[in-house]
Design an enzyme around this catalytic site. Sequence first.
Site, mmCIF file in Angstrom:
data_model
loop_
_atom_site.group_PDB
_atom_site.id
_atom_site.type_symbol
_atom_site.label_atom_id
_atom_site.label_comp_id
_atom_site.label_asym_id
_atom_site.label_seq_id
_atom_site.Cartn_x
_atom_site.Cartn_y
_atom_site.Cartn_z
ATOM 1 N N HIS A 268 30.805 37.164 41.483
ATOM 2 C CA HIS A 268 29.545 37.274 41.195
ATOM 3 C C HIS A 268 28.577 36.646 41.960
ATOM 4 O O HIS A 268 28.637 36.493 43.280
ATOM 5 C CB HIS A 268 29.537 37.550 39.756
ATOM 6 C CG HIS A 268 27.949 37.823 38.965
ATOM 7 N ND1 HIS A 268 27.013 38.637 39.853
ATOM 8 C CD2 HIS A 268 27.697 37.771 37.967
ATOM 9 C CE1 HIS A 268 26.177 38.910 39.180
ATOM 10 N NE2 HIS A 268 26.380 38.214 37.860
ATOM 11 N N HIS A 307 30.428 46.206 46.973
ATOM 12 C CA HIS A 307 29.696 46.065 45.283
ATOM 13 C C HIS A 307 30.035 47.284 44.670
ATOM 14 O O HIS A 307 30.222 48.202 44.975
ATOM 15 C CB HIS A 307 28.129 46.209 45.721
ATOM 16 C CG HIS A 307 27.238 45.889 44.713
ATOM 17 N ND1 HIS A 307 26.752 46.809 43.671
ATOM 18 C CD2 HIS A 307 26.594 44.754 44.120
ATOM 19 C CE1 HIS A 307 26.232 45.937 42.703
ATOM 20 N NE2 HIS A 307 26.067 44.950 43.328
ATOM 21 N N ASP A 363 24.844 38.650 48.759
ATOM 22 C CA ASP A 363 25.055 37.100 49.136
ATOM 23 C C ASP A 363 25.540 37.082 50.481
ATOM 24 O O ASP A 363 25.738 35.759 50.702
ATOM 25 C CB ASP A 363 26.262 36.845 48.088
ATOM 26 C CG ASP A 363 26.025 36.882 46.619
ATOM 27 O OD1 ASP A 363 24.785 36.177 46.611
ATOM 28 O OD2 ASP A 363 26.578 37.313 45.862
HETATM 29 N N1 CMC Z 1 36.797 42.917 51.071
HETATM 30 C C1 CMC Z 1 37.674 43.505 51.120
HETATM 31 N N2 CMC Z 1 38.087 44.622 50.437
HETATM 32 C C2 CMC Z 1 37.477 45.012 49.426
HETATM 33 C C3 CMC Z 1 36.238 44.108 49.206
HETATM 34 C C4 CMC Z 1 36.005 43.066 50.035
HETATM 35 N N3 CMC Z 1 34.885 42.283 49.798
HETATM 36 N N4 CMC Z 1 35.439 44.644 47.972
HETATM 37 C C5 CMC Z 1 36.243 45.713 47.557
HETATM 38 N N5 CMC Z 1 37.249 45.906 48.453
HETATM 39 C C6 CMC Z 1 38.372 46.927 48.322
HETATM 40 C C7 CMC Z 1 39.247 46.700 47.187
HETATM 41 O O1 CMC Z 1 40.321 45.774 47.449
HETATM 42 C C8 CMC Z 1 39.499 48.079 46.803
HETATM 43 O O2 CMC Z 1 40.583 48.808 47.734
HETATM 44 P P1 CMC Z 1 41.777 49.749 47.231
HETATM 45 O O3 CMC Z 1 40.971 51.071 47.008
HETATM 46 O O4 CMC Z 1 42.407 49.716 48.533
HETATM 47 O O5 CMC Z 1 42.250 49.123 46.311
HETATM 48 C C9 CMC Z 1 38.364 49.110 47.084
HETATM 49 O O6 CMC Z 1 37.686 48.197 48.189
HETATM 50 C C10 CMC Z 1 37.325 49.157 45.995
HETATM 51 O O7 CMC Z 1 36.995 47.748 45.583
HETATM 52 P P2 CMC Z 1 37.009 47.390 43.802
HETATM 53 O O8 CMC Z 1 37.641 46.014 43.926
HETATM 54 O O9 CMC Z 1 37.490 48.435 43.035
HETATM 55 O O10 CMC Z 1 35.610 47.537 43.537
HETATM 56 P P3 CMC Z 1 34.759 46.500 42.280
HETATM 57 O O11 CMC Z 1 33.667 47.602 41.989
HETATM 58 O O12 CMC Z 1 35.830 46.240 41.216
HETATM 59 O O13 CMC Z 1 34.332 45.337 42.790
HETATM 60 C C11 CMC Z 1 33.387 43.538 43.820
HETATM 61 C C12 CMC Z 1 33.095 44.917 43.454
HETATM 62 C C13 CMC Z 1 31.914 43.247 44.130
HETATM 63 C C14 CMC Z 1 33.848 42.759 42.956
HETATM 64 C C15 CMC Z 1 34.115 43.344 45.208
HETATM 65 O O14 CMC Z 1 33.515 44.356 46.087
HETATM 66 C C16 CMC Z 1 34.142 41.807 45.800
HETATM 67 O O15 CMC Z 1 35.177 41.276 45.057
HETATM 68 N N6 CMC Z 1 33.546 41.676 46.587
HETATM 69 C C17 CMC Z 1 33.569 40.087 47.210
HETATM 70 C C18 CMC Z 1 32.798 39.315 46.345
HETATM 71 C C19 CMC Z 1 31.400 39.456 46.732
HETATM 72 O O16 CMC Z 1 30.864 39.443 47.511
HETATM 73 N N7 CMC Z 1 30.606 39.544 45.138
HETATM 74 C C20 CMC Z 1 29.155 39.686 45.490
HETATM 75 C C21 CMC Z 1 28.803 40.775 44.737
HETATM 76 S S1 CMC Z 1 26.833 41.187 44.851
HETATM 77 C C22 CMC Z 1 26.026 40.074 44.150
HETATM 78 C C23 CMC Z 1 26.585 39.859 42.663
HETATM 79 O O17 CMC Z 1 26.781 40.723 41.931
HETATM 80 O O18 CMC Z 1 26.416 38.752 42.412
#
Ligand code: CMC
Length: 431
Positions: A268, A307, A363
């Site tokens: 987050h 996201h 971010d």
């Molecule tokens: N890098 C590589 N792969 C990714 C990433 C990433 N940053 N984010 C998601 N994926 C992949 C994930 O592994 C999954 O792949 P597969 O379908 O093969 O299993 C697919 O994309 C869908 O992702 P998810 O984990 O189901 O998505 P989510 O909605 O649960 O997670 C998230 C959202 C923001 C937690 C995630 O994208 C992430 O961990 N990003 C990196 C951390 C980050 O930048 N966070 C800040 C978010 S924005 C500001 C805030 O909210 O604070």
Amino acid sequence: MQNETLTITDNRTGKTYTLPLYKGAVRAIDLRQIKTGPEDFGLLSYDPAFLNTAACQSAITYLDGERGILRYRGYPIEQLAEKCSFLEVAYLLLNGELPDPAELDAWSGEVTRHTMIHENLKKFMEGFHYNAHPMAILMTTVAALSTLYPEARNIHDPEVRRLQIIRLLGKMPTLAAYSYRHSLGLPYVYPDNDFGYTRNFLNMLWKRTEPKYSANPVLARALEVLFILHADHEQNCSTNAMRAVGSSFADPYATTAAAIAALSGPLHGGANEEVLRMLDEIGSKDRVPAYIAQIKAGHGKLMGFGHRVYKNYDPRARIIKRVADEVFEVTGRNPKLDIALELERIALEDDFFVKRKLYPNVDFYSGIIYQAVGFTPDMFTVLFAIPRTVGWLAQWQEMLQDPEQKIARPRQLYTGQPVRERVPETAATLA
Ligand code: CMC
């Protein structure tokens, strides 16, 4: 719209049910009537991490993740970032309308009058270890505010609520600046009511021996814009924590501390700090392809990318990129920007990221600006928490006034042991 329904056939019993739709959603409680027999509890919906569950109605922020749209109270984020001050946006989020000049004046005056913190709290902060993380200090001191304002627990009194909201908005920059000065071993600087919200914050951060710190207007405005962009983002993890903890009628300081805890995690708000670490680890532009290959092979995530809701370019990231150019005119270019731009370029063309609709989020670029302005990475999430406090409080207030809300208490699907007897008795119980 009013008469929209959903017809469900339960293949276990062959029975058909017609459920009303509410604003395009089915009410999960209506599923409860779907039973296999009188002993059956009724159908539950199962939705780990709320992937497809609206937990509230809200009139604060509109977000269309497919089209990359973000609006506060109906105003496009781009217009607010260009034309408003942070305190105007705070007023808008909390009250539903932008203030007129007289209202803004009164509002700014009220917030400014509450920037001081009690000396006891200052002493409390002095007790933290020299290398305590500023976000941990902020979380703890916000919780400690409830020891100073015991009336805050009267959360059903609108005037009491209003006063705590103003106190929290006024004191957040002071607590944030003190946590920063503490980590550097510098004396705390008291708020100066001659300054506006962000300039006062910059004064408390950077002032040394000069009578007043004179902030560069471009940098002060950049911080103001970043504050506006971070002020609210509908039902994200920390806002959900704010609503869930607040639903037990805990006081707003304890509740805000819980939201700060949620924000601190690297998935987050903590992601902005992680982005800088990642850029440091990559080190140079030519090493970007190898880093991307490593991510695609399943080793970690590209921080600042992806996201839950945006499946398009995050509109905040677009504005931040523009702000970065203005900041670098003053500070000189942060060399990490080249690595970030290369990461973005490759990721936006790569099938792995395209297929998963992974775009830079808020971010990704914010940390590069914060670093150029002079902040260390451990302050980045604190800089997110200050403005997000407005969104948390607006959502908390809305939750308390919503007649449909009750204490947040999800159901579970039990997967443990069925009932079993503790026999035979062990030697230990016989002794
Ligand atoms: N890098 C590589 N792969 C990714 C990433 C990433 N940053 N984010 C998601 N994926 C992949 C994930 O592994 C999954 O792949 P597969 O379908 O093969 O299993 C697919 O994309 C869908 O992702 P998810 O984990 O189901 O998505 P989510 O909605 O649960 O997670 C998230 C959202 C923001 C937690 C995630 O994208 C992430 O961990 N990003 C990196 C951390 C980050 O930048 N966070 C800040 C978010 S924005 C500001 C805030 O909210 O604070």
